[in-house]
Design an enzyme around this catalytic site. Structure first.
Site, PDB file in Angstrom:
ATOM      1  N   SER A   1     -32.553   7.099 -19.085  1.00 26.45           N
ATOM      2  CA  SER A   1     -31.527   6.203 -19.633  1.00 26.45           C
ATOM      3  C   SER A   1     -32.107   4.800 -19.665  1.00 26.45           C
ATOM      4  O   SER A   1     -33.049   4.505 -18.901  1.00 26.45           O
ATOM      5  CB  SER A   1     -30.304   6.202 -18.703  1.00 26.45           C
ATOM      6  OG  SER A   1     -29.452   5.108 -19.011  1.00 26.45           O
TER       7      SER A   1
ATOM      8  N   TYR B   1     -25.768   6.352 -10.458  1.00 26.89           N
ATOM      9  CA  TYR B   1     -26.416   6.744 -11.717  1.00 26.89           C
ATOM     10  C   TYR B   1     -27.728   5.979 -11.897  1.00 26.89           C
ATOM     11  O   TYR B   1     -28.773   6.558 -12.205  1.00 26.89           O
ATOM     12  CB  TYR B   1     -25.452   6.463 -12.867  1.00 26.89           C
ATOM     13  CG  TYR B   1     -25.927   6.878 -14.239  1.00 26.89           C
ATOM     14  CD1 TYR B   1     -26.003   8.219 -14.595  1.00 26.89           C
ATOM     15  CD2 TYR B   1     -26.276   5.926 -15.203  1.00 26.89           C
ATOM     16  CE1 TYR B   1     -26.408   8.607 -15.859  1.00 26.89           C
ATOM     17  CE2 TYR B   1     -26.687   6.305 -16.477  1.00 26.89           C
ATOM     18  CZ  TYR B   1     -26.755   7.644 -16.805  1.00 26.89           C
ATOM     19  OH  TYR B   1     -27.157   8.014 -18.059  1.00 26.89           O
TER      20      TYR B   1
HETATM   21  C1  BGC Z   1     -24.803   5.934 -20.030  1.00 23.65           C
HETATM   22  C2  BGC Z   1     -23.656   5.490 -20.890  1.00 23.65           C
HETATM   23  C3  BGC Z   1     -23.830   4.037 -21.294  1.00 23.65           C
HETATM   24  C4  BGC Z   1     -25.193   3.819 -21.889  1.00 23.65           C
HETATM   25  C5  BGC Z   1     -25.451   2.363 -22.269  1.00 23.65           C
HETATM   26  C6  BGC Z   1     -26.100   5.618 -20.707  1.00 23.65           C
HETATM   27  O1  BGC Z   1     -27.151   5.984 -19.864  1.00 23.65           O
HETATM   28  O2  BGC Z   1     -24.722   7.331 -19.814  1.00 23.65           O
HETATM   29  O3  BGC Z   1     -22.449   5.639 -20.160  1.00 23.65           O
HETATM   30  O4  BGC Z   1     -22.849   3.679 -22.253  1.00 23.65           O
HETATM   31  O5  BGC Z   1     -26.172   4.236 -20.982  1.00 23.65           O
HETATM   32  O6  BGC Z   1     -25.111   1.501 -21.244  1.00 23.65           O
END
Ligand code: BGC
Length: 259
Positions: free
Chosen positions: A147, A160
């Protein structure tokens, strides 16, 4: 000259492939000739739909249900995938969850769930995959769906971010350690993609407008945007790429401007 599919003859395992980015990756790799092991928690209608989409793309595969957050189940996933398909060449660690909570409200249970699926799951499924490659003396490809938050703070999503930051360093370490085995390891780091992980955001016009304001390309990403990046890293074209993160975020990560 006939165009040769970019993953012809390859077998790819995609975790969390019953929907969202995982499904798009499974289908995109299948379009380029890969056979797909569709993993998700359950062998249900959604997993069956992914496999149907894989077949509609002209390929084939199988479903192996397993909860990757349980180390033994992750090991069984690799074993069963090999039993069904003979071998695995490409592993896409996609299964992931997030939980919105202020730091002081995060429970141990929430923390464990996020870290166990996103990081520990990817860690031990990868370990079992690498052991399979070593035993069969073949190289392979590992692509983690990380991410932008492997790099960018995301207040209220500290578990996360910890999982994705961990995934970043896991990827860098393994790229070095596994290079002698002919295994490349890279991350694809999506920004805001229109999938069910963002359901709440997608139904909140004010939040969505604010978010789009932060994305230079002014749109949410599509699962296919991410799948195309995974395809590249899984293909021969990325033979010399290892230890890298490929951001697929419309410019979100490095966006800063003074008005
Ligand atoms: C997350 C989303 C978020 C995006 C941008 C992703 O990794 O799962 O919830 O909107 O990042 O911030």
């Amino acid at each position: 000259m006939e165009k040769v599919a970019r993953l012809q003859g390859k077998i790819a395992l995609v975790t969390g492939a019953a929907r969202g980015i995982g499904r798009a990756v499974a289908v995109r790799l299948a379009q380029e000739g890969a056979k797909i092991v569709v993993n998700d928690l359950h062998d249900d209608d959604r997993a069956a739909q992914t496999l149907a989409d894989v077949r509609a793309a002209g390929s084939d595969g199988c479903i192996v249900a397993a909860d990757v957050s349980e180390t033994q189940a992750g090991r069984r996933l690799i074993e069963e995938a090999i039993t069904h398909m003979g071998r695995i060449d490409v592993l896409v660690n996609n299964a992931g969850v997030e939980h919105n909570a202020s730091f002081l409200d995060v429970t141990e249970e929430d923390y464990d769930r996020v870290l166990d699926i996103n990081l520990k799951g990817a860690f031990f499924v990868t370990q079992a995959f690498v052991s399979h490659l070593r035993d069969s003396q073949r190289g392979g490809r590992i692509v983690n769906i990380s991410s932008v938050h492997e790099e960018l703070p995301f207040p209220h999503f500290t578990s996360y971010c910890a999982s994705k930051g961990g995934m970043k360093m896991m990827m860098r370490n393994l790229a070095i350690e596994l290079a002698p085995l002919g295994i490349t390891v890279n991350n694809v780091a999506p920004g805001a993609i229109g999938t069910s992980i963002n359901d709440r955001l997608l139904h909140d016009p004010a939040k969505l407008t604010a978010l789009l304001g932060n994305i230079p390309l002014k749109r949410l990403g599509k699962p296919l945007d991410v799948a195309n990046a995974v395809l590249f890293l899984a293909s021969d074209e990325a033979d010399y790429v290892t230890g890298s993160t490929l951001y697929v975020d419309g410019g979100l990560l490095w966006n800063y401007a003074e008005q």
